[in-house]
Design a protein around this motif. Structure first.
Motif, PDB file in Angstrom:
ATOM      1  N   GLU A  39       0.836  -1.191   0.000  1.00 31.91           N
ATOM      2  CA  GLU A  39       0.000   0.000   0.000  1.00 31.91           C
ATOM      3  C   GLU A  39       0.879   1.253   0.000  1.00 31.91           C
ATOM      4  OE1 GLU A  39      -3.311   0.358  -0.142  1.00 31.91           O
ATOM      5  OE2 GLU A  39      -3.505  -1.807  -0.426  1.00 31.91           O
ATOM      6  N   PRO A  40       0.441   2.323  -0.696  1.00 33.83           N
ATOM      7  CA  PRO A  40       1.241   3.559  -0.714  1.00 33.83           C
ATOM      8  C   PRO A  40       1.279   4.207   0.668  1.00 33.83           C
ATOM      9  CG  PRO A  40      -0.881   3.911  -1.758  1.00 33.83           C
ATOM     10  CD  PRO A  40      -0.780   2.442  -1.511  1.00 33.83           C
ATOM     11  N   LEU A  41       2.361   4.931   0.932  1.00 36.31           N
ATOM     12  CA  LEU A  41       2.533   5.637   2.201  1.00 36.31           C
ATOM     13  C   LEU A  41       2.552   7.140   1.928  1.00 36.31           C
ATOM     14  CD1 LEU A  41       5.315   3.430   3.839  1.00 36.31           C
ATOM     15  CD2 LEU A  41       2.839   3.299   4.181  1.00 36.31           C
ATOM     16  N   PRO A  42       1.407   7.800   2.037  1.00 35.24           N
ATOM     17  CA  PRO A  42       1.356   9.250   1.790  1.00 35.24           C
ATOM     18  C   PRO A  42       2.048  10.029   2.898  1.00 35.24           C
ATOM     19  CG  PRO A  42      -0.767   8.468   2.550  1.00 35.24           C
ATOM     20  CD  PRO A  42       0.077   7.247   2.342  1.00 35.24           C
ATOM     21  N   GLY A  54      14.910  17.305  -1.063  1.00 33.68           N
ATOM     22  CA  GLY A  54      14.025  16.273  -0.546  1.00 33.68           C
ATOM     23  C   GLY A  54      12.608  16.504  -1.004  1.00 33.68           C
ATOM     24  N   ALA A  55      11.721  15.568  -0.662  1.00 25.39           N
ATOM     25  CA  ALA A  55      10.319  15.672  -1.056  1.00 25.39           C
ATOM     26  C   ALA A  55       9.483  14.777  -0.157  1.00 25.39           C
ATOM     27  CB  ALA A  55      10.134  15.295  -2.527  1.00 25.39           C
ATOM     28  N   ALA A  56       8.180  15.044  -0.158  1.00 25.55           N
ATOM     29  CA  ALA A  56       7.214  14.206   0.562  1.00 25.55           C
ATOM     30  C   ALA A  56       6.304  13.531  -0.456  1.00 25.55           C
ATOM     31  CB  ALA A  56       6.399  15.044   1.536  1.00 25.55           C
ATOM     32  N   THR A  57       5.896  12.311  -0.170  1.00 25.60           N
ATOM     33  CA  THR A  57       5.056  11.569  -1.105  1.00 25.60           C
ATOM     34  C   THR A  57       3.624  12.091  -1.088  1.00 25.60           C
ATOM     35  OG1 THR A  57       4.590   9.920   0.597  1.00 25.60           O
ATOM     36  CG2 THR A  57       6.459   9.498  -0.868  1.00 25.60           C
ATOM     37  N   ASP A  58       2.924  11.913  -2.215  1.00 29.04           N
ATOM     38  CA  ASP A  58       1.526  12.333  -2.310  1.00 29.04           C
ATOM     39  C   ASP A  58       0.612  11.192  -1.834  1.00 29.04           C
ATOM     40  OD1 ASP A  58       1.547  10.471  -4.346  1.00 29.04           O
ATOM     41  OD2 ASP A  58       1.504  11.946  -5.967  1.00 29.04           O
ATOM     42  N   VAL A  59      -0.676  11.324  -2.092  1.00 30.78           N
ATOM     43  CA  VAL A  59      -1.638  10.330  -1.603  1.00 30.78           C
ATOM     44  C   VAL A  59      -1.426   8.956  -2.234  1.00 30.78           C
ATOM     45  CG1 VAL A  59      -3.386  12.034  -1.022  1.00 30.78           C
ATOM     46  CG2 VAL A  59      -3.291  11.105  -3.344  1.00 30.78           C
ATOM     47  N   ASN A  60      -0.768   8.933  -3.376  1.00 29.05           N
ATOM     48  CA  ASN A  60      -0.499   7.656  -4.037  1.00 29.05           C
ATOM     49  C   ASN A  60       0.897   7.124  -3.728  1.00 29.05           C
ATOM     50  OD1 ASN A  60      -3.036   7.562  -5.424  1.00 29.05           O
ATOM     51  ND2 ASN A  60      -2.240   9.115  -6.854  1.00 29.05           N
ATOM     52  N   GLY A  61       1.606   7.825  -2.844  1.00 28.31           N
ATOM     53  CA  GLY A  61       2.952   7.383  -2.469  1.00 28.31           C
ATOM     54  C   GLY A  61       4.035   7.813  -3.433  1.00 28.31           C
ATOM     55  N   ASN A  62       3.713   8.653  -4.411  1.00 29.67           N
ATOM     56  CA  ASN A  62       4.700   9.090  -5.395  1.00 29.67           C
ATOM     57  C   ASN A  62       5.425  10.345  -4.921  1.00 29.67           C
ATOM     58  OD1 ASN A  62       3.926   7.042  -7.290  1.00 29.67           O
ATOM     59  ND2 ASN A  62       2.162   8.298  -7.845  1.00 29.67           N
ATOM     60  N   TYR A  63       6.655  10.499  -5.330  1.00 28.76           N
ATOM     61  CA  TYR A  63       7.441  11.691  -4.999  1.00 28.76           C
ATOM     62  C   TYR A  63       8.330  12.057  -6.181  1.00 28.76           C
ATOM     63  CZ  TYR A  63      11.678   8.880  -4.568  1.00 28.76           C
ATOM     64  OH  TYR A  63      12.745   8.065  -4.846  1.00 28.76           O
ATOM     65  N   VAL A  64       8.751  13.326  -6.219  1.00 26.18           N
ATOM     66  CA  VAL A  64       9.670  13.828  -7.245  1.00 26.18           C
ATOM     67  C   VAL A  64      10.615  14.824  -6.592  1.00 26.18           C
ATOM     68  CG1 VAL A  64       9.939  15.074  -9.417  1.00 26.18           C
ATOM     69  CG2 VAL A  64       7.991  13.546  -9.112  1.00 26.18           C
ATOM     70  N   ILE A  65      11.914  14.640  -6.777  1.00 26.97           N
ATOM     71  CA  ILE A  65      12.925  15.584  -6.291  1.00 26.97           C
ATOM     72  C   ILE A  65      13.579  16.224  -7.509  1.00 26.97           C
ATOM     73  CG2 ILE A  65      15.003  15.878  -4.900  1.00 26.97           C
ATOM     74  CD1 ILE A  65      14.285  13.373  -3.386  1.00 26.97           C
ATOM     75  N   LEU A  66      13.373  17.514  -7.667  1.00 24.71           N
ATOM     76  CA  LEU A  66      13.871  18.239  -8.837  1.00 24.71           C
ATOM     77  C   LEU A  66      15.223  18.894  -8.542  1.00 24.71           C
ATOM     78  CD1 LEU A  66      10.529  19.985  -9.874  1.00 24.71           C
ATOM     79  CD2 LEU A  66      11.493  17.873 -10.824  1.00 24.71           C
ATOM     80  N   ASN A  67      15.872  19.344  -9.635  1.00 27.53           N
ATOM     81  CA  ASN A  67      17.109  20.129  -9.551  1.00 27.53           C
ATOM     82  C   ASN A  67      18.198  19.435  -8.729  1.00 27.53           C
ATOM     83  OD1 ASN A  67      15.864  22.166 -11.054  1.00 27.53           O
ATOM     84  ND2 ASN A  67      15.099  23.190  -9.224  1.00 27.53           N
ATOM     85  N   VAL A  68      18.422  18.164  -9.033  1.00 24.95           N
ATOM     86  CA  VAL A  68      19.493  17.419  -8.375  1.00 24.95           C
ATOM     87  C   VAL A  68      20.736  17.484  -9.269  1.00 24.95           C
ATOM     88  CG1 VAL A  68      20.216  15.209  -7.428  1.00 24.95           C
ATOM     89  CG2 VAL A  68      17.798  15.853  -7.379  1.00 24.95           C
ATOM     90  N   PRO A  69      21.827  18.096  -8.805  1.00 24.02           N
ATOM     91  CA  PRO A  69      23.041  18.151  -9.626  1.00 24.02           C
ATOM     92  C   PRO A  69      23.539  16.755  -9.976  1.00 24.02           C
ATOM     93  CG  PRO A  69      23.208  19.651  -7.757  1.00 24.02           C
ATOM     94  CD  PRO A  69      21.995  18.801  -7.523  1.00 24.02           C
TER      95      PRO A  69
END
Length: 349
Positions: A39-42, A54-69
């Protein structure tokens, strides 16, 4: 003294601003789920260690971290009531997305901290074309000093007379990028390599190539794209050669490398069974945080010297006995032994 301090601060701020403008980034995305139920962990936290990213997951457990060198990182995922999972060796490539999924075990199950070592995927899912990457770790292991050789080692790329050819195309159809900026020489020159016999001889005859020579120790990654690249690249029909510089880390690091063949060698004399070409190369790098973890720097400098840019072996010519026909004022029938070597040239070759 105050003026010198102000000057140094101005230079550092300029370098930092240039890095912020031209730095090439990738991104990390994925999903965080329960190991048992899937099960996803929001609201789970995903952090890149040693950075403020860093980032926090959404209701579906997905996350995105942008601008990573571009570089290699350790990523940590945590959630209340679950064990923390750490994944090390996560390689981020400029312009691409690194997929990284987490399965967190519940704290109800007594386990030690979970540590995972990431593996480089065989296929880059986010790449729409054939892209081959050489990382800084690969550069350290390769026994060469010319950046062009790193390009030529890739499939579909060849290096001839100081010029690069991708999949049989012309050398002027290759685009050169450094930190997202085009450095292609459209007027014609060698490919920006460190001299060499053909690079010096064909400097004004070659078409295409890069305008800037980069320091290998300052590069985080080198990528070669053979056609099919996205619309952000232009002015190249064969492929794109892209170089990305290193960025500062959370800890100070420095390195010094010195190479030379000038140990007792003098022009025309052998030493340890070989000759000296007057070659010396010294590279110094320095990087780390600047007063705070939020601001980091990386500097690299190189001094490269070669006394003889056109390096070749010449044993001379022996024409044997040549006879004089008397047409230029000499004695007809005269003959002499004619040989040509370094002694005939003032200063040698």
């Amino acid at each position: 003294m105050k003026n010198k301090v102000k000057f140094l601060i101005s230079v550092l701020l300029l370098l930092i601003s240039v890095q912020l403008v031209f730095a090439q980034y990738g991104k990390i995305s994925g999903r965080v789920v329960d190991r048992e139920t899937k099960e996803p962990l929001p609201g789970a936290s995903v952090v890149v260690q040693g950075t403020t990213l860093g980032a926090a997951t959404d209701v579906n457990g997905n996350y995105v971290i942008l601008n990573v060198p571009a570089g290699t990182y350790t990523v940590v995922a945590s959630y209340v009531g679950y064990q923390t999972v750490t994944v090390s060796g996560v390689q981020v490539i400029a312009g691409l997305t690194r997929e990284l999924n987490f399965e967190l075990p519940s704290t109800a199950i007594e386990l030690r901290a979970v540590e995972v070592v990431a593996e480089r995927p065989l296929i880059e899912k986010s790449a729409t074309n054939a892209i081959r990457v050489v990382t800084s770790a690969d550069v350290e292991k390769l026994p060469v000093r010319d950046v062009n050789v790193y390009f030529a080692l890739q499939a579909g790329v060849s290096l001839q007379y100081g010029r690069l050819y991708i999949r049989g195309s012309r050398s002027d159809e290759v685009g050169y990028m450094i930190e997202g900026a085009s450095v292609t020489n459209i007027l014609g020159a060698a490919t920006g390599a460190r001299g060499g016999a053909f690079a010096a001889r064909d400097r004004y005859r070659a078409l295409g190539g890069g305008l800037i020579t980069t320091i290998p120790e300052a590069l985080e990654e080198i990528s070669v794209q053979a056609g099919g690249y996205s619309a952000e690249f232009g002015g190249a029909n064969a492929g794109i050669v892209q170089q990305v510089f290193k960025s500062g880390r959370s800890k100070f690091s420095t390195s010094v490398q010195f190479e030379t063949d000038n140990f007792g060698n003098y022009p025309g004399k052998k030493f340890l069974g070989t000759y000296s070409y007057g070659y010396s190369d010294i590279v110094v790098t320095l990087g780390g945080p600047l007063f705070t973890e939020r601001i980091k720097f990386f500097l690299a400098g190189e001094n490269n010297f070669i006394r003889d840019y056109i390096q070749h072996f010449f044993k001379g010519y022996n024409f044997g006995y040549l006879k004089d026909n008397g047409r230029r004022g000499g004695t007809k029938g005269d003959s002499a032994l004619v040989a040509w070597n370094d002694a005939n040239i003032p200063g040698g070759w």
